[in-house]
Design a protein around this motif. Structure first.
Motif, PDB file in Angstrom:
ATOM      1  N   ILE A  89       0.862  -1.330  -0.074  1.00 34.32           N
ATOM      2  CA  ILE A  89       0.006  -0.166  -0.040  1.00 34.32           C
ATOM      3  C   ILE A  89       0.906   1.365  -0.057  1.00 34.32           C
ATOM      4  O   ILE A  89       0.186   2.325  -0.079  1.00 34.32           O
ATOM      5  CB  ILE A  89      -0.864   0.038   1.158  1.00 34.32           C
ATOM      6  CG1 ILE A  89      -0.231   0.174   2.635  1.00 34.32           C
ATOM      7  CG2 ILE A  89      -1.691  -1.323   1.126  1.00 34.32           C
ATOM      8  CD1 ILE A  89      -1.152   0.395   3.634  1.00 34.32           C
ATOM      9  N   LYS A 120       2.713   3.797  -1.823  1.00 37.35           N
ATOM     10  CA  LYS A 120       3.141   4.237  -3.487  1.00 37.35           C
ATOM     11  C   LYS A 120       4.145   5.151  -3.278  1.00 37.35           C
ATOM     12  O   LYS A 120       5.103   4.685  -4.532  1.00 37.35           O
ATOM     13  CB  LYS A 120       1.714   5.154  -3.435  1.00 37.35           C
ATOM     14  CG  LYS A 120       1.707   5.535  -4.944  1.00 37.35           C
ATOM     15  CD  LYS A 120       0.466   6.364  -5.281  1.00 37.35           C
ATOM     16  CE  LYS A 120       0.412   6.656  -6.788  1.00 37.35           C
ATOM     17  NZ  LYS A 120      -0.575   7.764  -7.229  1.00 37.35           N
ATOM     18  N   LYS A 167      -1.602   4.073  -1.059  1.00 39.48           N
ATOM     19  CA  LYS A 167      -2.443   3.623  -2.212  1.00 39.48           C
ATOM     20  C   LYS A 167      -3.967   3.930  -1.366  1.00 39.48           C
ATOM     21  O   LYS A 167      -3.984   3.421  -0.298  1.00 39.48           O
ATOM     22  CB  LYS A 167      -2.285   2.541  -2.781  1.00 39.48           C
ATOM     23  CG  LYS A 167      -0.893   2.298  -3.681  1.00 39.48           C
ATOM     24  CD  LYS A 167      -0.638   0.814  -4.085  1.00 39.48           C
ATOM     25  CE  LYS A 167       0.503   0.843  -4.576  1.00 39.48           C
ATOM     26  NZ  LYS A 167       1.182  -0.530  -5.166  1.00 39.48           N
ATOM     27  N   ASP A 168      -4.689   4.270  -2.195  1.00 39.26           N
ATOM     28  CA  ASP A 168      -6.217   4.541  -1.738  1.00 39.26           C
ATOM     29  C   ASP A 168      -6.922   3.166  -1.931  1.00 39.26           C
ATOM     30  O   ASP A 168      -7.235   2.615  -2.735  1.00 39.26           O
ATOM     31  CB  ASP A 168      -6.964   5.465  -2.297  1.00 39.26           C
ATOM     32  CG  ASP A 168      -8.363   5.695  -2.069  1.00 39.26           C
ATOM     33  OD1 ASP A 168      -8.805   5.406  -0.780  1.00 39.26           O
ATOM     34  OD2 ASP A 168      -9.064   6.270  -2.620  1.00 39.26           O
ATOM     35  N   ASN A 169      -7.119   2.436  -0.775  1.00 36.76           N
ATOM     36  CA  ASN A 169      -7.620   1.237  -0.491  1.00 36.76           C
ATOM     37  C   ASN A 169      -8.374   0.878   0.700  1.00 36.76           C
ATOM     38  O   ASN A 169      -8.342   2.091   1.483  1.00 36.76           O
ATOM     39  CB  ASN A 169      -6.428   0.045  -0.959  1.00 36.76           C
ATOM     40  CG  ASN A 169      -5.277   0.195  -0.016  1.00 36.76           C
ATOM     41  OD1 ASN A 169      -5.523   0.332   1.348  1.00 36.76           O
ATOM     42  ND2 ASN A 169      -4.369   0.029  -0.325  1.00 36.76           N
TER      43      ASN A 169
END
Length: 364
Positions: free
Chosen positions: A87, A89, A227-229
């Motif tokens: 996650i 980035k 990261k957008d999760n």
């Protein structure tokens, strides 16, 4: 999601480099000095450690391997184009901050003058950049007869350079002022260090280790983009931001106080350092030979960068771990690159994502 990470050392610290004490059975070093700044692989490793810690996965079972891999990636630090850090980035280069201002190594093509100030009977000294200081020119009069450079340009002429007075490498540029290295760092020597706390005889005692003390008003600072999760919920993120964390970082199990804040734009912070017809390195950089040879002039130095290669899915054993390592030589931050516009654009635009994502090849 992008955040500013600040790290305040809770004592002296040790950031390893090319020279270490060495492993048993190999050549031993008896004088070891810490770097003042951590290298990119260490910063990435810290963030991977923090993510596992925040998720309660510092100690995990075989059933959690897939989750761990999705969180921090399948293997360790790597320059490859297929590098995957879960996650995470990207991370930025590391800078120094006092909570308001940020500092980066002074561009080496600047000239510094220290001005003496006297007020209320007290004397102080303020370093300033000379506006009419050094200027790098290529006038066509000086050529190198044995150069194999692809460029036909002449050797540079540095107007205003005085080798007896030049000490720009000792300073750090800040958006509200300049600091000297002595203002930021002091060094502490430990004599008679023993490796891993064990000493069979006097010959096994190492002679000296030099650690670093950061000015107590200062902290390290870098940005991390996640990261957008759904791996970190809004509640978990707010909990992380609202608390301060004690984390180990570097050698000697040095401890740091970590705080997480809103992000900043480094290009905006240091925009005043931009000049046409040259690039400034805000982070260390990998320069490909063909592009390096096309440069008119690089004012800076190279530095060794050694990192270990490991795979997260590899099983652990009670025996000695199998270590693989790679050694590169990077152009150090603070260096300046002079070249024609096309070459400068290629250096800036051809930087691999796998490099910029780990805080390398960041130019302004």
């Amino acid at each position: 999601m992008k955040y500013l990470i600040e790290l305040k050392p809770l004592g002296s610290y040790f950031f390893g480099g090319e020279v270490t004490f060495g492993e048993a059975g190999t050549a031993q070093n008896y004088l070891v000095k810490s770097n003042v700044m951590p290298q990119a692989s260490a910063v990435l490793g810290l963030m991977r450690y923090c993510i596992l810690r925040w998720k309660g996965l510092l100690s995990y079972s075989q059933d959690d391997v897939k989750l761990v891999t999705r969180l921090i990636g399948p293997k360790g630090f790597d320059f490859g184009a297929d590098a995957d850090y879960g996650i995470i980035k990207s991370v930025s280069p590391v800078f120094i901050t006092d909570g308001n201002d940020f500092y980066t190594p002074m561009p080496l093509d600047k000239m510094i003058r220290v001005e003496r100030n006297e007020a209320d009977g007290k004397v102080s000294y303020t370093p300033k950049i000379l506006d009419n200081g050094m200027k790098v020119e290529f006038n066509g009069k000086n050529r190198c007869s044995f150069s194999d450079s692809a460029s036909n340009d002449s050797l540079p002429v540095i107007n205003g350079y005085d080798s007896k007075k030049y000490d720009t490498y000792k300073y750090w540029y800040g958006t509200n002022g300049i600091k000297s290295t002595e203002d930021l760092f002091t060094f502490s020597n430990q004599i008679g260090i023993t490796k891993n706390g064990r000493k069979k005889n006097e010959k096994d005692a190492f002679f000296k280790q030099t650690t670093v003390l950061l000015n107590p008003r200062m902290s390290f600072a870098f940005t991390v983009e996640l990261k957008d999760n759904n791996f970190l919920s809004d509640k978990e993120i707010m909990d992380i931001i609202s608390k301060r964390h004690i984390v180990p970082f570097g050698g000697n199990r040095s401890m740091f106080l970590m705080t997480v804040k809103n992000s900043v734009d480094w290009n905006e912070k240091f925009s005043a350092l931009h000049e046409d017809n040259r690039l400034l390195l805000l982070g260390d950089a990998v320069l490909e030979n063909d592009l390096r040879n096309k440069c008119r002039f690089i004012w800076g130095e190279s530095k060794p960068f050694r990192y270990m290669i490991n795979v997260a899915k590899d099983r652990h054993s009670l025996g000695e771990p199998k270590k693989k390592e790679k050694l590169l030589h990077l152009q150090s931050r603070g260096s300046v690159i002079y070249a024609d516009p096309d070459t400068l654009n290629r250096i800036r635009n051809n930087a691999k994502t796998s490099l910029t994502d780990i805080g390398l090849n960041i130019f302004i």
